[in-house]
Motif scaffolding. Sequence first.
Motif, PDB file in Angstrom:
ATOM      1  N   ASP A   1      13.720  28.886 -18.542  1.00  0.00           N
ATOM      2  CA  ASP A   1      14.158  27.513 -18.331  1.00  0.00           C
ATOM      3  C   ASP A   1      13.273  26.828 -17.295  1.00  0.00           C
ATOM      4  OD1 ASP A   1      16.668  25.499 -18.563  1.00  0.00           O
ATOM      5  OD2 ASP A   1      15.987  25.586 -16.482  1.00  0.00           O
TER       6      ASP A   1
ATOM      7  N   LYS B   1      12.760  20.101 -19.760  1.00  0.00           N
ATOM      8  CA  LYS B   1      13.580  18.898 -19.586  1.00  0.00           C
ATOM      9  C   LYS B   1      12.696  17.697 -19.323  1.00  0.00           C
ATOM     10  CE  LYS B   1      16.684  21.965 -17.063  1.00  0.00           C
ATOM     11  NZ  LYS B   1      15.641  22.858 -16.539  1.00  0.00           N
TER      12      LYS B   1
ATOM     13  N   TYR C   1      15.984  19.268 -22.964  1.00  0.00           N
ATOM     14  CA  TYR C   1      17.113  18.635 -22.286  1.00  0.00           C
ATOM     15  C   TYR C   1      16.791  17.220 -21.816  1.00  0.00           C
ATOM     16  CZ  TYR C   1      19.494  23.173 -21.352  1.00  0.00           C
ATOM     17  OH  TYR C   1      20.133  24.385 -21.438  1.00  0.00           O
TER      18      TYR C   1
ATOM     19  N   HIS D   1      17.369  15.550 -18.728  1.00  0.00           N
ATOM     20  CA  HIS D   1      17.606  16.212 -17.439  1.00  0.00           C
ATOM     21  C   HIS D   1      18.667  15.496 -16.607  1.00  0.00           C
ATOM     22  CE1 HIS D   1      15.413  18.617 -14.032  1.00  0.00           C
ATOM     23  NE2 HIS D   1      16.702  18.840 -14.054  1.00  0.00           N
TER      24      HIS D   1
ATOM     25  N   SER E   1      21.831  17.669 -19.527  1.00  0.00           N
ATOM     26  CA  SER E   1      22.013  18.241 -18.196  1.00  0.00           C
ATOM     27  C   SER E   1      22.442  17.139 -17.232  1.00  0.00           C
ATOM     28  CB  SER E   1      20.703  18.881 -17.719  1.00  0.00           C
ATOM     29  OG  SER E   1      20.806  19.359 -16.400  1.00  0.00           O
TER      30      SER E   1
ATOM     31  N   GLN F   1      23.787  21.892 -19.453  1.00  0.00           N
ATOM     32  CA  GLN F   1      23.378  22.551 -18.213  1.00  0.00           C
ATOM     33  C   GLN F   1      24.039  21.848 -17.024  1.00  0.00           C
ATOM     34  OE1 GLN F   1      19.203  23.468 -15.978  1.00  0.00           O
ATOM     35  NE2 GLN F   1      19.286  23.929 -18.155  1.00  0.00           N
TER      36      GLN F   1
ATOM     37  N   PHE G   1      24.714  26.596 -19.812  1.00  0.00           N
ATOM     38  CA  PHE G   1      23.736  27.324 -19.004  1.00  0.00           C
ATOM     39  C   PHE G   1      23.791  26.785 -17.579  1.00  0.00           C
ATOM     40  CE2 PHE G   1      22.152  27.313 -23.379  1.00  0.00           C
ATOM     41  CZ  PHE G   1      22.041  28.682 -23.608  1.00  0.00           C
TER      42      PHE G   1
ATOM     43  N   TYR H   1      23.183  25.985 -13.741  1.00  0.00           N
ATOM     44  CA  TYR H   1      22.100  26.126 -12.764  1.00  0.00           C
ATOM     45  C   TYR H   1      22.688  26.362 -11.372  1.00  0.00           C
ATOM     46  CZ  TYR H   1      22.746  21.092 -11.612  1.00  0.00           C
ATOM     47  OH  TYR H   1      23.256  19.868 -11.241  1.00  0.00           O
TER      48      TYR H   1
ATOM     49  N   ILE I   1      21.571  30.700 -15.264  1.00  0.00           N
ATOM     50  CA  ILE I   1      20.161  30.532 -14.933  1.00  0.00           C
ATOM     51  C   ILE I   1      19.945  31.021 -13.513  1.00  0.00           C
ATOM     52  CG2 ILE I   1      18.236  28.910 -14.695  1.00  0.00           C
ATOM     53  CD1 ILE I   1      19.838  26.998 -16.521  1.00  0.00           C
TER      54      ILE I   1
END
Length: 322
Positions: A50, A89, A124, A126, A156, A182, A209, A211, A285
Amino acid sequence: MTIARTRIGSSELEIAPLALGGNVFGWTADRDASFGVLDAFVAGGGDFIDTADGYSHWAPGNGGGESERLIGEWVRDRGARDRVVVATKVSTHPEFSGLSAANVRAAADASLERLGTDRIDLYYAHFDDAETPLAETVAAFSELVDAGKVRAIGVSNYTAERIDEWFRIAREGGYHLPVALQPHYNLMERDFETNGLRDAAEREGLSVFPYFSLAKGFLAGKYRDAMDVNSASASPRAEDAAAYLDARGLAVLAGLDQLAELHRVPVAAISLAWLRQQPTVAAPIASARNTDQLPALLDSLEVELSRAELDLLSAASTDADR
């Protein structure tokens, strides 16, 4: 060791349930260190990387794209393109800010060039872009899939309401739907469970996912007092991790220590296993700036916590006001 694989949403992408964060590549990990971490990650059974086009523009001397370029060089040098799934992203590179259609297209092409590949496996949005109509962004991402430049779409740092809006626009327009989300989520940051994001992920079948899975190093057990935070070996994010050094944080560390001893793995492995076993989470992640940090992450793939163990940690991380 046979690692159970997981599918990313409704896509055709399958991964081992641990994502290697690329934010450190070109920042706190130079080329040799980055290559060493990537080599060891794949050798240990990992295959999901990632990154983002903006990594790591904040570091002195960097302009953005350093992480993508190093990953691209490693993939080319190792002939590894078909052995890894790469997520990146758009919206934070200084030259490709925001999510207008023109920017999304240009940024994707720039990422493809830096990564040295003909497709981005998971792309993504972001950060949400309030200045661009969401319909424009949704259409631009879908067009990248149609063009074969992107295999699957993710979002995300979006609110639950904006995710719902994205899906409404996509369905009405006949566009490709996102398959991944995310968010910021870990044992110390659990708003994901109550702010509508987990509900959205469950409703739409999004693979999650998280972060900052290790809370900037705190959930690896690296920072237990002020001396740890101020040590010469501390990471640039140590001061942020120090914010968790309160009664609640110490209770979480005590629970983690107990289970780490029981399972005979590092604290980080228990933290990641807890997160991986939460509803909707496909893979946490986590990043490593050197190969010494990587075994603890990979160990998490072999840990399966019992319901009682999961509840122990969840209770420790729940403050009195929640």
